[in-house]
Design a protein around this motif. Sequence first.
Motif: not given
Length: 264
Positions: A171-199
């Motif tokens: 859950a912490g990593l999910s918020m990390l993705a959001k915070v980084l996305a907000y900070r890095l978007g204007p700098e030309g870097v996208a941030v994505h979170e993927i949530r694997p299921g039963f792998m």
Amino acid sequence: MEETVRPVAVVTGGKQGLGLGAAKGLAARGFDLAILDLPEAGPGTDACLTELEALGVTARYYQLDISDLDRHHEVVEKIWRDFGRLDCLHNNAGIAARPLTDILELSSEAFDKAVNINLRGTFFLSQVVANRMLEDDARFSDGIYRSIIIVSSIAAELVSPDRSQYNITKAGLSMLAKVLAYRLGPEGVAVHEIRPGFMKTAMTASAGSPEIDAAIAEGRVPLSRWGTSEDIGTVVGTLASGDLPYMTGLPLWIAGGLNVVKAT
């Protein structure tokens, strides 16, 4: 004739399992690869590199325990010197909750270990890589899409009281993705979170495949199968290549519909 620029991706925990699947997906999209994992270089890591280089890319191996924050900068700088660029960080490395332990009995040692690897290690490696990316002014002019991809889990949202440290770190990593996305978007870097299921990996197999097989048989997964490393590779390659260019900071469930809740 102008030489074609090949993008470079770093994959943590890339020697096997979902990390190797992600690396193969990146290779299929033309990325050269820096593979980070725990073992020292040897026959096992050589075999991984050989498998990736057979796909027509350059691949190099770097030993790193991501919980060892003191080595992050050293390793990232070595990758930069070796490849001359860094376009994608795929944060795959992490540990599962073993042994399964009720939240009311979980030790501080088990909790701290999960935090140090899953959350703290990923947070600070992403910080180092992001700062290195921002030092490259070419990100606004060379046409190469730059991204940080964070592997969380269905456990970022779906509760397992005997895997509480895993739930909390993911859950912490999910918020990390959001915070980084907000900070890095204007700098030309996208941030994505993927949530694997039963792998279907060695790690998930140790969690009790019969229970998951039963859940799939009972219809909890609409696509009625386990996920595979190839599924992850396809998604990671798509994201890192910029094929979803107007998206950042959002979770993608790679879970066969497990997150779709039936009304009755």
